[in-house]
Design a protein around this motif. Sequence first.
Motif, PDB file in Angstrom:
ATOM      1  N   LEU A  69       1.347  -1.014   0.027  1.00 61.13           N
ATOM      2  CA  LEU A  69       0.142  -0.057  -0.334  1.00 61.13           C
ATOM      3  C   LEU A  69       0.918   0.855  -0.406  1.00 61.13           C
ATOM      4  CD1 LEU A  69      -2.898  -0.950   2.086  1.00 61.13           C
ATOM      5  CD2 LEU A  69      -2.663  -0.989   0.308  1.00 61.13           C
ATOM      6  N   THR A  70       1.831   1.582   0.503  1.00 65.42           N
ATOM      7  CA  THR A  70       3.152   2.391   0.520  1.00 65.42           C
ATOM      8  C   THR A  70       3.432   2.547  -0.827  1.00 65.42           C
ATOM      9  OG1 THR A  70       4.327   1.363   2.225  1.00 65.42           O
ATOM     10  CG2 THR A  70       5.134   3.422   1.446  1.00 65.42           C
ATOM     11  N   GLY A  71       3.308   3.745  -1.120  1.00 64.81           N
ATOM     12  CA  GLY A  71       2.548   5.010  -2.015  1.00 64.81           C
ATOM     13  C   GLY A  71       1.340   4.978  -2.816  1.00 64.81           C
ATOM     14  N   ALA A  72       0.284   5.165  -2.133  1.00 61.70           N
ATOM     15  CA  ALA A  72      -1.231   5.224  -2.655  1.00 61.70           C
ATOM     16  C   ALA A  72      -0.895   6.300  -1.129  1.00 61.70           C
ATOM     17  CB  ALA A  72      -1.628   4.434  -2.821  1.00 61.70           C
ATOM     18  N   PRO A  73      -2.447   7.320  -1.882  1.00 58.95           N
ATOM     19  CA  PRO A  73      -2.483   7.711  -1.226  1.00 58.95           C
ATOM     20  C   PRO A  73      -3.101   7.517  -0.235  1.00 58.95           C
ATOM     21  CG  PRO A  73      -3.851   8.437  -3.270  1.00 58.95           C
ATOM     22  CD  PRO A  73      -2.754   7.403  -3.240  1.00 58.95           C
ATOM     23  N   GLY A  74      -3.109   8.583   1.004  1.00 59.63           N
ATOM     24  CA  GLY A  74      -3.193   7.253   2.675  1.00 59.63           C
ATOM     25  C   GLY A  74      -2.701   7.226   3.803  1.00 59.63           C
ATOM     26  N   PRO A  75      -3.267   6.530   5.072  1.00 55.07           N
ATOM     27  CA  PRO A  75      -2.774   6.169   6.043  1.00 55.07           C
ATOM     28  C   PRO A  75      -1.552   5.065   5.828  1.00 55.07           C
ATOM     29  CG  PRO A  75      -4.799   6.307   6.670  1.00 55.07           C
ATOM     30  CD  PRO A  75      -4.638   6.120   5.283  1.00 55.07           C
ATOM     31  N   PHE A  76      -0.943   5.069   4.647  1.00 55.10           N
ATOM     32  CA  PHE A  76      -0.818   3.453   4.386  1.00 55.10           C
ATOM     33  C   PHE A  76       1.115   4.068   3.674  1.00 55.10           C
ATOM     34  CE2 PHE A  76      -3.709   3.956   1.857  1.00 55.10           C
ATOM     35  CZ  PHE A  76      -4.633   3.303   2.537  1.00 55.10           C
ATOM     36  N   ASN A  77       1.620   4.928   4.586  1.00 50.82           N
ATOM     37  CA  ASN A  77       2.896   5.955   3.674  1.00 50.82           C
ATOM     38  C   ASN A  77       3.987   5.314   5.015  1.00 50.82           C
ATOM     39  OD1 ASN A  77       2.466   5.421   1.113  1.00 50.82           O
ATOM     40  ND2 ASN A  77       1.209   7.881   1.576  1.00 50.82           N
ATOM     41  N   ARG A  78       4.884   3.904   5.910  1.00 55.99           N
ATOM     42  CA  ARG A  78       5.350   3.796   6.577  1.00 55.99           C
ATOM     43  C   ARG A  78       6.274   2.888   6.084  1.00 55.99           C
ATOM     44  NH1 ARG A  78       4.349   5.774  11.117  1.00 55.99           N
ATOM     45  NH2 ARG A  78       5.750   4.043  12.253  1.00 55.99           N
ATOM     46  N   ALA A  79       7.193   2.914   7.033  1.00 54.98           N
ATOM     47  CA  ALA A  79       8.480   1.354   6.306  1.00 54.98           C
ATOM     48  C   ALA A  79       8.724   0.775   7.840  1.00 54.98           C
ATOM     49  CB  ALA A  79       9.747   2.389   5.375  1.00 54.98           C
ATOM     50  N   GLU A  80       9.099  -0.859   7.887  1.00 55.10           N
ATOM     51  CA  GLU A  80       9.739  -1.267   8.909  1.00 55.10           C
ATOM     52  C   GLU A  80      11.068  -1.322   8.865  1.00 55.10           C
ATOM     53  OE1 GLU A  80       7.475  -1.318  11.815  1.00 55.10           O
ATOM     54  OE2 GLU A  80       4.921  -1.246  10.809  1.00 55.10           O
ATOM     55  N   VAL A  81      11.346  -0.817   9.662  1.00 54.63           N
ATOM     56  CA  VAL A  81      12.872  -0.998  10.258  1.00 54.63           C
ATOM     57  C   VAL A  81      12.722  -2.833  10.664  1.00 54.63           C
ATOM     58  CG1 VAL A  81      15.191  -0.639  10.687  1.00 54.63           C
ATOM     59  CG2 VAL A  81      13.758   0.839  10.270  1.00 54.63           C
ATOM     60  N   CYS A  82      13.294  -3.780  10.812  1.00 56.32           N
ATOM     61  CA  CYS A  82      13.730  -4.833  11.388  1.00 56.32           C
ATOM     62  C   CYS A  82      15.404  -4.606  11.567  1.00 56.32           C
ATOM     63  CB  CYS A  82      12.811  -5.931  10.759  1.00 56.32           C
ATOM     64  SG  CYS A  82      11.581  -5.990  10.850  1.00 56.32           S
ATOM     65  N   GLY A  83      16.090  -5.580  13.003  1.00 56.85           N
ATOM     66  CA  GLY A  83      16.635  -6.471  12.597  1.00 56.85           C
ATOM     67  C   GLY A  83      17.048  -7.142  14.803  1.00 56.85           C
ATOM     68  N   ILE A  84      18.118  -6.761  14.812  1.00 54.47           N
ATOM     69  CA  ILE A  84      18.654  -7.596  15.797  1.00 54.47           C
ATOM     70  C   ILE A  84      18.794  -5.854  16.709  1.00 54.47           C
ATOM     71  CG2 ILE A  84      20.231  -8.396  17.823  1.00 54.47           C
ATOM     72  CD1 ILE A  84      21.017 -10.378  14.885  1.00 54.47           C
ATOM     73  N   ALA A  85      17.595  -6.281  17.513  1.00 54.01           N
ATOM     74  CA  ALA A  85      17.592  -4.642  18.111  1.00 54.01           C
ATOM     75  C   ALA A  85      18.626  -4.493  19.209  1.00 54.01           C
ATOM     76  CB  ALA A  85      16.325  -4.879  18.893  1.00 54.01           C
ATOM     77  N   PRO A  86      19.033  -3.800  19.958  1.00 56.79           N
ATOM     78  CA  PRO A  86      20.532  -4.256  20.476  1.00 56.79           C
ATOM     79  C   PRO A  86      19.349  -3.531  21.827  1.00 56.79           C
ATOM     80  CG  PRO A  86      20.500  -1.199  19.231  1.00 56.79           C
ATOM     81  CD  PRO A  86      20.440  -2.740  18.728  1.00 56.79           C
ATOM     82  N   GLN A  87      18.855  -2.833  22.018  1.00 61.44           N
ATOM     83  CA  GLN A  87      17.828  -2.113  22.862  1.00 61.44           C
ATOM     84  C   GLN A  87      17.231  -3.327  24.249  1.00 61.44           C
ATOM     85  OE1 GLN A  87      14.805   0.438  22.276  1.00 61.44           O
ATOM     86  NE2 GLN A  87      14.423   1.396  24.935  1.00 61.44           N
ATOM     87  N   ALA A  88      16.821  -4.561  22.977  1.00 57.87           N
ATOM     88  CA  ALA A  88      16.061  -5.367  23.855  1.00 57.87           C
ATOM     89  C   ALA A  88      16.733  -6.072  25.347  1.00 57.87           C
ATOM     90  CB  ALA A  88      15.876  -6.407  23.104  1.00 57.87           C
ATOM     91  N   TYR A  89      16.087  -6.522  26.354  1.00 61.28           N
ATOM     92  CA  TYR A  89      17.247  -6.819  27.858  1.00 61.28           C
ATOM     93  C   TYR A  89      16.361  -8.262  28.210  1.00 61.28           C
ATOM     94  CZ  TYR A  89      19.256  -6.445  32.196  1.00 61.28           C
ATOM     95  OH  TYR A  89      19.750  -6.861  33.079  1.00 61.28           O
ATOM     96  N   PRO A  90      16.868  -9.374  29.188  1.00 60.81           N
ATOM     97  CA  PRO A  90      18.511  -9.507  28.676  1.00 60.81           C
ATOM     98  C   PRO A  90      19.170 -10.060  27.811  1.00 60.81           C
ATOM     99  CG  PRO A  90      17.219 -11.037  29.822  1.00 60.81           C
ATOM    100  CD  PRO A  90      16.214 -10.326  29.431  1.00 60.81           C
TER     101      PRO A  90
END
Lengths: 625, 208
Positions: A69-90
């Motif tokens: 849906l990204t690129g169409a007019p509307g609340p669809f224009n988001r990207a998702e960043v994924c990967g190994i998250a250094p913030q997570a604990y423990p």
Amino acid sequence: MKNAAGWAGKILWVDLTKGKITTVPTTDFEPEKYIGGVGLNSRIFWELGVPKVAAFHPDSPLLIAVGPLTGAPGPFNRAEVCGIAPQAYPQELFAYSGIGGKFPTELKYAGYDGVVIVGKAEKPVYLLIEDASAAIKDARQLWGLDTFETQKILGASHAKASALTIGPAGENLCRFAIILNETASAAGQGGYGAVMGSKNLKAVVVRGTGAHKMANPDKFLSLVAERHAAGEWLAGGAQTWGRYPLCGEPIKEEMRSNYLKRFAGCHGCPYQCMGFYDMPGIGKGAQMCVEAWYGLINKGSAEGYWEGNILSQKLGINNYELLGIMTFVLAAVATRAVTRQDLGIASIPRIDHAQEPNFGSPAVHHEFLAALLNGIAQGKSPLAQGVARAAEKLGQGARRIYENQYPANGYLSHHLKNVASALHWATDTRDPFNSCHDYMYLGAFPSVADHFGVPSGDVQLKSDWVGTKVVYERAERTAVWVQNHQSLKNSLPLCEYASMPATFFHPPHMDIRIFESKILSAVTGIEYDVGRLWEAGERIWNLRRAIMVRRENRDRKSDALGHLWFERVVANEQSLAAPLERRQWEETVTRYYELRGWNPQTGRPTRSKLVALGMKNIADALSGA
Amino acid sequence: MLPILYSTIRGTLMARGKNKPGGTNRREFLAGTGAALAFGAVGGFAARISPAAVTPAANPAGRIVHNSSLCAGCGVCGLMCSLYHEKETIVALSRSELVREPFEGASSLNVCLQCLSPGCYQSCPRKDSALCIDRITGVKYVNHEKCDGCAKCTQGCPMKPARIKLNPDKKHAFKCDLCRGRDKGPICIEYCSQHALTVMRQNSGVQL
């Protein structure tokens, strides 16, 4: 799939170690099954062999994906960043963080469904994508600059381009460093800014001049027209968090009447939920809900409020973790659990009798903020590792304060107010921040709850959405519903703000999945009914669970909330009405596993469940793992 | 007299309904004649008019006006424009061009002013066939079938950047025609959630 519209059709694959850039067809990752965003990223992560490396290891991939849906007019224009998250604990966990702004549409218009970045550059670089061409460029001149300055310089040499950037926090591997686009759109949670920093990657710049193609544009227009006719396109008044700061009354009024310049938001979205503020001498920038963190504890001045906001965006620090840090520091110093020397911050305000931070003169106030933010951004304070890791080092008293604020996975509490959302906290790899509104509204509106067969009345919309009673029955149904829906929202993508029940695209009487399935069908040309769409959401959640099991040995024992949540009502207005009861909680977890089709003893997805979801390839690899 | 004039023009506009760009049907012709008769003084109105004959009163469709202090810079106007006219979302084919300054919180919109003395029309070698002026509303529009994309109109436009552009793939010019023939008027205005776009009915030909 071959002729499906919506997807751009290729993924940019960048190896920074080798300096090599290639493209890979999106169809290699079953996009009709995993849609895009988090789903697509997770599928790519699986294909990469679920790397068990640390977040800052060169082989730790940074995955950025948009959806059909990204690129169409509307609340669809988001990207998702994924990967190994250094913030997570423990331990570091595979997680996700959404980002809006201008970048996602530019990436789609440039002709990509995603960008995969692996390896580590020798020197600071930035990635430049201009439609079909992509190059790794020298960024030594940009290293050390703040996020605003970096974007302005990049914008001057690459007109009309949009950039994901990191600030000094990301460069210095601060575990809650953000990736920022423009002034207020960030991949906040997870610490992906530091993952970029660990790769010597200062920015990803993209300029796209191509098209977002739809299979059935007339159908799309008529669906949008329906929502418009229902009053949900111009529902601007409802998105007020960024437009009206969350801070206390005097500062709020001052910000609104003196400094609010206009509204702002992501590209192509009608909601424009942010406010753009201009305060002479301090700076200009937009602001949304969580950027108002400082207002929650700041009893000082509008200047201090805004300085904290702008400075943290420029340095590239996660505002929400900063809220945890501020409350942690103030409480820890007040109870003498830690000293200033322990924290590596020279000036810390006194706490007065009313337990409010007393900043004294504005000078003290600014000094504290600047010292804290700079200390964090430059890694000079133990707090640069986040509250969870700092508390581990700072002793039992500090640990106790941390436990009070952080329910699970090393993330600050947010809207943990019914058993269902507690289940979500326990089974996700980060805070379920971007689904908290589903829990609020499902609990608060009997009509919505009845519609989905989930319990209602455990959350009250009045008095700031506080949990009113602890209901275990059918909490697993709510959690499964919201998790599947969250997976879809993060993959279509559809903005959380635009999809809250009872608002915007989601009136109380309507099942939002009907709208979602229709709009996805119109864009892609693949017939998604509600069942097929819902199965995709369930599939994405199961794939993430398979990643957790394979990479992080996720099991029943690690699906846990902190012990404090079983002992007392945690002092937080966003909390449960009463402590969790251990036996009932364990029974609810078992029911959740059973409803999910997972092994109730181990919490692992069963083979039959995965096969039923069309994930035989995943099931085969998982049983071999 | 004035209310009668107004209702005549309004009725004319409504009667046009969903005419295809560039086409003239009998109903429109008659209605246009009616409007011309009502105006009386405007001689030869039923024929294709020359720019000099277009007076503000005969130009009721006006032009798009952008209020930069209300605009949030989302760009929905351009995406909707392209989706409606081109059936795909492609910013470069939007009839209007939004210029954003995200670090200043400012934006402006480059869109056709529907000039009273239109440079694009005057420089078109196939005027009244390729580049036309709507007899009723005064809107300048491109008849895509007749345009061969010589691009003289883009040089003739007095604005920088030119408000009439060339579609490089389809080899024809395109510009804002106020969504001529669309029942609900310009789609950008309908979907602007910030109410930053309006139509200025009285076209003075002077840029605000």
